[in-house]
Design an enzyme around this catalytic site. Structure first.
Site, short mmCIF file in Angstrom:
data_model
loop_
_atom_site.label_atom_id
_atom_site.label_comp_id
_atom_site.label_asym_id
_atom_site.label_seq_id
_atom_site.Cartn_x
_atom_site.Cartn_y
_atom_site.Cartn_z
N GLU A 176 0.78 -1.24 0.00
CA GLU A 176 0.00 0.00 0.00
C GLU A 176 0.82 1.29 0.00
O GLU A 176 0.55 2.19 0.80
CB GLU A 176 -0.95 0.00 1.21
CG GLU A 176 -1.80 -1.25 1.28
CD GLU A 176 -2.70 -1.32 2.52
OE1 GLU A 176 -2.53 -0.50 3.43
OE2 GLU A 176 -3.59 -2.19 2.55
N GLU A 283 -5.93 -10.86 -1.28
CA GLU A 283 -6.73 -10.69 -0.05
C GLU A 283 -8.21 -10.64 -0.40
O GLU A 283 -8.96 -9.77 0.04
CB GLU A 283 -6.32 -9.38 0.67
CG GLU A 283 -4.83 -9.29 0.96
CD GLU A 283 -4.43 -8.07 1.77
OE1 GLU A 283 -5.30 -7.43 2.39
OE2 GLU A 283 -3.23 -7.75 1.77
C1 GLA Z 1 -4.89 -4.67 4.38
C2 GLA Z 1 -3.61 -5.41 4.74
C3 GLA Z 1 -3.92 -6.72 5.38
C4 GLA Z 1 -5.00 -6.60 6.40
C5 GLA Z 1 -6.20 -6.03 5.78
C6 GLA Z 1 -7.29 -6.07 6.77
O1 GLA Z 1 -5.44 -5.15 3.25
O2 GLA Z 1 -2.78 -5.67 3.65
O3 GLA Z 1 -2.79 -7.21 5.99
O4 GLA Z 1 -4.61 -5.79 7.47
O5 GLA Z 1 -5.87 -4.74 5.35
O6 GLA Z 1 -7.35 -7.32 7.43
#
Ligand code: GLA
Length: 378
Positions: A176, A283
Site C-alpha cells: 500500500e 486478499e
Molecule cells: C490490508 C492489509 C492486510 C489486512 C487487511 C485487513 O489489506 O494488507 O494485511 O490488514 O488490510 O485485514
C-alpha cells in the site's frame, strides 16, 4: 557391436531381476500392512476449490494460529493449497522491539503449511500501518535519519525472510505505498517522509538478497479503480525499468458487490501484466456493503441482513470475477481469500464495528454458499 550387445543384455537381465526383487519386497510391505489391519488411508472424496482450480492457480486463504485446529483446519485442508499469515508477520507483531523477534505464531503457520504441503505467502515486509513503536524513533524519541531507517529495514527483512528462506515462496514486500488521494503519488508515510521514494526499491533489493528464490510482490488495494491503476502502474514501471527485483503485483481484492466492474478488472490485469509482471489476488473478499475506508459507528437502523437480493448480487459478482481469473490464467499465479468463512471475517469489525458481513464462499456454518457452486461451475 557384439560386446555392446552383451553389455546391454547384462543390463537388461539385471533390471529384470531388480524388478522381480522389488516387486516381491513391495508386495511384502503391502502384505505386512494388510496383516496389521491398518485403517484405509483417508481419501478426500469431495473436491475442494484447489482441486477445481488445479490447472489454473493455487487457491489460498489468510489464517491466524487459531484457524489451525478443529473445523477451520479441516476446511482449510479440504479447500485450499496455500496460506498467508493474516497478521503475525506484520512488523508490529513479528518485530516488537528492536532486538526482539516474535516467531511463535508465524512458525506455527509455516510448520502447519509444511506438514500439509501448502504453499505460504509472506505478508508483509514494509507497510505504513501496524508498525512497532520503536521503528521510526531514536532513543531520545526523535525521528531517525534515512540511513538508520534503511538499516533497520534491511535488518528486519534479512532476519524475517531469512527465518523462512525456502519455506515461503512469495513475499508481499511493499504494502500500500500509493496514496489514497488522486492528487498525490506515493503515500506520505513515515517511510516516505524519512527516506523518500527510495525505500521501496531498497526493500525489494534487501528481500532479494535475503532469499534470491522468493517471488517478490508489490501489494495494494483499489487496484482496479481506473485512476489508481495509472498511479500503481507508474510506480511498477519505474521499478521494472530500474531493474528492481520485483516479480509481481498483488491486487488485494477487498471488493464488494458494487465493484470492480468486469471491464475494470480486465483492464487492470491487462495493464499490470503488460509490464511482464505476474498478477496475484492476495486478499480476496466481497463485502455486501459499499467500500468505506474510515472506521465509524454503526448507524441507527443500519441493517446487516443478507437479503436474497444482496446474496444474488454476490453470486453474480463472484461468478464474474472467477470467469475473468480463468481467462487470465496465463498471468495469474494465485488467488487468496482473506479469512476462511463467514463465521468470522475482519469485515465484521471493519469499517463498522459489529456490523455482520458475509464476504466469503463458505457460510457461517462453514458450508459452501451458492456463490461457491457458481465459482466451480465451468
Ligand atoms: C490490508 C492489509 C492486510 C489486512 C487487511 C485487513 O489489506 O494488507 O494485511 O490488514 O488490510 O485485514
Amino acid at each position: 557391436m557384439e560386446k555392446k550387445f552383451n553389455v546391454e543384455g547384462l543390463r537388461n537381465r539385471r533390471t529384470f531381476w531388480l524388478l522381480i526383487v522389488g516387486t516381491v519386497l513391495l508386495g511384502n510391505v503391502n502384505i505386512g500392512q494388510a496383516q496389521k489391519k491398518q485403517p484405509a488411508a483417508k481419501v478426500q472424496t469431495e473436491k475442494g476449490l484447489k482441486d477445481y482450480y488445479q490447472n489454473y492457480f493455487p487457491i489460498g486463504v489468510a489464517v491466524s494460529g487459531r484457524n489451525l485446529t478443529g473445523p477451520d483446519a479441516k476446511l482449510i485442508l479440504a479447500q485450499f493449497n496455500s496460506v498467508t499469515p493474516e497478521n503475525c508477520m506484520k512488523m508490529e507483531v513479528i518485530h516488537p522491539e528492536e532486538n526482539r523477534y516474535n516467531w511463535t505464531e508465524a512458525d506455527k503457520i509455516v510448520n502447519f503449511a509444511q506438514a500439509h504441503g501448502l504453499k505460504v505467502r509472506g505478508h508483509n515486509l514494509c507497510w505504513h500501518e501496524q508498525n512497532p513503536k520503536w521503528l521510526f524513533k531514536d532513543s531520545k524519541g526523535n525521528l531517525v535519519t534515512k540511513s538508520v531507517l534503511l538499516n533497520r529495514l534491511k535488518d528486519h527483512i534479512f532476519k524475517v525472510v531469512g527465518q523462512y528462506k525456502g519455506r515461503i515462496y512469495a513475499w508481499d514486500v511493499i504494502n500500500e505505498a500509493i496514496d489514497d488521494s488522486a492528487q498525490n503519488f506515493i503515500r506520505k508515510s513515515e517511510w516516505y517522509k524519512i527516506c523518500g521514494e527510495e525505500y521501496i526499491a531498497k526493500a525489494f533489493e534487501y528481500a532479494h538478497q535475503a532469499d534470491p528464490k522468493a517471488l517478490l510482490f508489490y501489494n495494494d488495494y483499489n487496484t482496479e479503480r481506473p485512476e489508481k491503476v495509472e498511479r500503481i502502474y507508474m510506480l511498477l514501471k519505474r521499478l521494472v525499468d530500474a531493474k528492481v527485483p520485483i516479480y509481481g503485483v498483488g491486487l488485494q481484492g477487498h471488493w464488494s458487490i458494487f465493484e470492480p466492474s468486469e471491464k475494470e478488472l480486465r483492464d487492470a490485469i491487462a495493464k499490470y501484466s503488460s509490464l511482464g509482471l505476474t498478477v496475484q489476488f492476495t486478499e480476496l473478499d466481497m463485502s455486501i456493503y459499499p467500500w468505506e475506508k474510515l472506521k465509524r459507528e454503526r448507524r441507527q437502523g443500519e441493517s446487516d441482513v443478507l437479503t436474497p437480493e444482496l446474496e444474488q448480487k454476490q453470486i453474480d459478482q463472484y461468478k464474474m470475477i472467477f470467469k475473468v481469473f480463468r481467462d487470465y490464467k496465463d498471468v495469474i499465479t494465485g488467488v487468496t481469500f482473506w479469512n476462511v468463512s463467514d463465521k468470522h471475517s475482519w469485515l465484521d469489525e471493519y469499517p463498522v464495528m459489529g456490523r455482520k458481513n458475509y464476504p466469503l464462499l463458505f457460510d457461517q456454518k462453514r458450508k459452501p454458499k451458492k456463490a461457491f457452486w457458481e465459482v466451480v461451475k465451468f
